[in-house]
Design a protein around this motif. Structure first.
Motif, PDB file in Angstrom:
ATOM      1  N   VAL A 387      13.127   1.044  14.477  1.00  0.00           N
ATOM      2  CA  VAL A 387      13.010   1.693  13.458  1.00  0.00           C
ATOM      3  C   VAL A 387      12.955   0.662  12.065  1.00  0.00           C
ATOM      4  CG1 VAL A 387      14.004   3.733  11.970  1.00  0.00           C
ATOM      5  CG2 VAL A 387      14.306   3.625  14.438  1.00  0.00           C
ATOM      6  N   THR A 388      11.956   0.859  11.463  1.00  0.00           N
ATOM      7  CA  THR A 388      12.240   0.227  10.101  1.00  0.00           C
ATOM      8  C   THR A 388      12.584   0.596   9.075  1.00  0.00           C
ATOM      9  OG1 THR A 388      10.175   1.530   9.135  1.00  0.00           O
ATOM     10  CG2 THR A 388       9.654  -0.565  10.545  1.00  0.00           C
ATOM     11  N   ASP A 389      13.590  -0.286   8.250  1.00  0.00           N
ATOM     12  CA  ASP A 389      14.332   0.289   6.961  1.00  0.00           C
ATOM     13  C   ASP A 389      13.733  -0.758   6.085  1.00  0.00           C
ATOM     14  OD1 ASP A 389      16.292   0.606   5.133  1.00  0.00           O
ATOM     15  OD2 ASP A 389      17.614   0.287   6.231  1.00  0.00           O
ATOM     16  N   LYS A 390      13.063  -0.290   5.167  1.00  0.00           N
ATOM     17  CA  LYS A 390      12.586  -0.948   3.900  1.00  0.00           C
ATOM     18  C   LYS A 390      13.084  -0.956   2.530  1.00  0.00           C
ATOM     19  CE  LYS A 390       8.721   0.156   2.288  1.00  0.00           C
ATOM     20  NZ  LYS A 390       9.248   0.688   0.903  1.00  0.00           N
ATOM     21  N   ARG A 391      14.578  -0.333   2.645  1.00  0.00           N
ATOM     22  CA  ARG A 391      14.945  -0.592   1.351  1.00  0.00           C
ATOM     23  C   ARG A 391      15.147  -1.780   0.846  1.00  0.00           C
ATOM     24  NH1 ARG A 391      17.097   3.711  -2.032  1.00  0.00           N
ATOM     25  NH2 ARG A 391      18.410   2.583  -3.412  1.00  0.00           N
ATOM     26  N   PRO A 392      14.521  -2.064  -0.429  1.00  0.00           N
ATOM     27  CA  PRO A 392      14.349  -3.257  -0.925  1.00  0.00           C
ATOM     28  C   PRO A 392      15.840  -4.038  -1.204  1.00  0.00           C
ATOM     29  CG  PRO A 392      13.205  -1.683  -2.402  1.00  0.00           C
ATOM     30  CD  PRO A 392      14.039  -1.007  -1.279  1.00  0.00           C
ATOM     31  N   GLU A 393      16.983  -3.417  -1.386  1.00  0.00           N
ATOM     32  CA  GLU A 393      18.216  -4.250  -1.553  1.00  0.00           C
ATOM     33  C   GLU A 393      18.725  -4.558  -0.338  1.00  0.00           C
ATOM     34  OE1 GLU A 393      17.810  -1.098  -4.771  1.00  0.00           O
ATOM     35  OE2 GLU A 393      17.579  -1.100  -2.727  1.00  0.00           O
ATOM     36  N   ASN A 394      18.304  -4.333   0.915  1.00  0.00           N
ATOM     37  CA  ASN A 394      18.856  -4.837   2.083  1.00  0.00           C
ATOM     38  C   ASN A 394      18.780  -6.226   2.208  1.00  0.00           C
ATOM     39  OD1 ASN A 394      19.437  -2.350   2.888  1.00  0.00           O
ATOM     40  ND2 ASN A 394      17.641  -2.012   4.323  1.00  0.00           N
ATOM     41  N   TYR A 395      17.930  -6.942   1.315  1.00  0.00           N
ATOM     42  CA  TYR A 395      18.137  -8.519   1.509  1.00  0.00           C
ATOM     43  C   TYR A 395      19.706  -9.028   1.149  1.00  0.00           C
ATOM     44  CZ  TYR A 395      18.229  -9.023  -3.577  1.00  0.00           C
ATOM     45  OH  TYR A 395      18.564  -9.305  -5.016  1.00  0.00           O
ATOM     46  N   LEU A 396      20.514  -8.115   0.476  1.00  0.00           N
ATOM     47  CA  LEU A 396      21.645  -8.710   0.123  1.00  0.00           C
ATOM     48  C   LEU A 396      22.841  -8.731   1.458  1.00  0.00           C
ATOM     49  CD1 LEU A 396      22.117  -6.687  -2.868  1.00  0.00           C
ATOM     50  CD2 LEU A 396      21.784  -9.301  -2.792  1.00  0.00           C
TER      51      LEU A 396
END
Length: 548
Positions: A387-396
């Motif tokens: 399952v993809t999760d493309k929430r931009p802030e997930n890089y944190l």
């Protein structure tokens, strides 16, 4: 007169004289006096509201409710203030005793339903909302609309949401909210004809509806004549419109339609006006605080145990407008990958703890937190393994993700930062993306992301794949074969069919990803360079970016 009564009288006199801090200090001890507590709290609440200190005002209002629970005015005031600043749990806890005492009161049921929806409690939301619509004809249409929101946003059932909205429209065909929501779902589904018809229907009901007028701009590609006609309609609305957000919507839309017909000078003029309006209500981008978040993230060193789950997330991160939605659409064309969209769960749960490593680690270890994210993934999986999760802030939070899900893969999307900055500048974005109103602030945010990316690459080098957007659109087969190999899957020409994929897309790229791959966004900055340089303020705003 007792000493406490004298103190109260003296406190009121000090406040009337403008000696607010002294008056407050005299009143605070009186909140523990059974005789004077309610009066003291009433005054302290009013002062906090005058000072726009909603957190303190809520605390005082909670105390008023606790000492006078039968006074509905206190409860309703607490609910209204809590809702206005997003404190939904406080509002819910204030309303539940009223519901227990009055379970047949439709307005309480309706309000609890809307709160539960905002808290992502789908079952509870639907239960309260259905109760409201059966109790009172007054709440029938609003409750049907709210239930539709739950099915579309929480349960990812747009077809069911459409049925509820159509029912609401049958009951009241002039409901702006129902007609707009229906058009919005058709837009997310990529149904251009029904979306256009829906927004036009809103304009038939309200000819000066700025939001519907703005949304029409994204549906079509405009010729010069079409753009001029559209401009006249927008300017007529702008003459009457006083809301800054609505004005910004229309100016962004005008920028888009003139960009379509390659009138870049006029497009730039409108995009600048749009961002000037956007700056009026967005919080100022705070470089120091963003750098502090970067430092906290780089310094973090926590240890977690893997979650017990059969679902593996594919995290897509990178700058907003760098191609993340496109990549999600392409890879989720493979039957083994489900498109999860932007799942808010990780960021909303962890961001407020980012400066406290111990608290963040404890949260990430909490079974309730882990199960909550698993539920979000499972809801979207529909039988798929990934399952993809493309929430931009997930890089944190890649350290958290990789420890909870050791098999998780990270796709990091990038594009030429000049084009990326411009693309963000052309979108009407919210408070969490407030850097986008300045080209130089977007560059600063990108540089902070790059610092974190380099750190994660040193930790998880084998599990991070960088996608260059410009290379992707130039040589899709070459790039995607490498990407699918990285994911452990075979590339089967997903680039040839992703744009026909069903399902909702709820980001600014909703229409772009419904088209086959195109190259016109690469090098887009060159179209605007002379107009940026000709405008002194714009040039200063882009100076650091121009040097890249």
């Amino acid at each position: 007169m007792t000493s406490e009564q004298h103190a109260f009288t003296q406190a009121v006199a000090l406040l009337q004289q403008g000696k607010v801090s002294q008056g407050i200090e005299l009143l605070k001890p009186l909140t523990y006096n059974s005789e004077l507590a309610e009066k003291a709290l009433q005054i302290l609440f009013k002062v906090a509201m005058q000072q726009q200190d909603t957190e303190t005002a809520i605390a005082y209002c909670q105390q008023l409710v606790s000492i006078a629970p039968t006074k509905f005015d206190y409860v309703l005031t607490l609910v209204q203030i809590s809702l206005s600043c997003g404190e939904f749990e406080i509002a819910k806890n204030a309303l539940l005793p009223l519901y227990t005492a009055n379970p047949q009161q439709a307005d309480i049921c309706f309000q609890l339903g809307t709160i539960e929806r905002k808290l992502d409690n789908a079952d509870a939301a639907i239960r309260f909302l259905e109760q409201a619509l059966t109790l009172s004809e007054q709440f029938k249409v609003p409750a049907l609309i709210e239930i539709a929101y739950v099915h579309n946003e929480q349960l990812h059932q747009p077809s069911v949401a459409i049925q509820y909205l159509e029912q609401a429209i049958r009951h009241d065909n002039k409901s702006l909210q129902a007609n707009f929501a229906l058009a919005n779902i058709y837009e997310q589904l990529g149904n251009k004809d029904k979306a256009k018809k829906g927004f036009q229907q809103v304009l038939k009901i309200d000819a000066f509806n700025a939001m519907a007028q703005a949304r029409l701009a994204d549906i079509e590609t405009f010729s010069e004549q079409d753009a001029t006609n559209y401009e006249q309609a927008c300017l007529a609305i702008l003459q009457r419109e006083s809301d800054d957000i609505a004005c910004a919507d229309l100016y962004y839309a005008l920028g888009k339609v003139f960009n379509d017909c390659k009138n870049y000078q006029k497009a730039w003029h409108y995009y600048v006006k749009a961002n000037q309006y956007n700056k009026k209500y967005l919080p100022v981008y705070d470089r120091q605080s963003i750098e502090a978040v970067t430092d906290y993230t780089l310094a973090r060193n926590i240890t977690l145990q893997a979650a017990n789950t059969s679902i593996t997330p594919i995290i897509i991160c990178g700058m907003f407008r760098s191609g993340s939605t496109l990549i999600e659409q392409i890879i989720s064309s493979n039957e083994q990958i489900a498109a999860g969209g932007e799942i808010a769960y990780l960021h909303s749960s962890l961001f407020n703890l980012i400066s406290d490593e111990k608290a963040l680690a404890n949260k990430a270890k909490d079974p309730e937190f882990i199960n909550g994210y698993n539920e979000q993934l499972t809801l979207r999986a529909e039988g798929a393994i990934y399952v993809t999760d493309k929430r931009p802030e997930n890089y944190l939070y890649l350290d958290v993700i990789k420890q909870l899900y050791p098999n998780a893969k990270i796709i990091w999307t990038e594009r030429d930062i000049k084009d990326n900055s411009l693309s963000a500048y052309f979108q009407h974005l919210g408070p969490s993306l407030n850097y986008a109103v300045s080209l130089n602030d977007t560059l600063h945010h990108y540089e902070q992301q790059q610092r974190i990316k380099l750190h994660w690459q040193s930790c998880f080098s084998d599990d991070i794949f960088t996608i260059d957007y410009d290379l992707l659109v130039e040589s899709p087969k070459q790039v995607l074969e490498q990407l699918f190999s990285f994911l452990g899957l075979e590339y089967t020409d997903e680039a040839q069919r992703f744009h026909n994929k069903s399902g909702t897309v709820s980001t600014a790229s909703v229409w772009q990803v419904r088209k086959p791959l195109y190259k016109s966004s690469s090098g887009r900055f060159a179209n605007y360079l002379e107009h940026i340089q000709a405008d002194e303020e714009s040039y200063l705003d882009a100076k650091a970016l121009l040097n890249k």
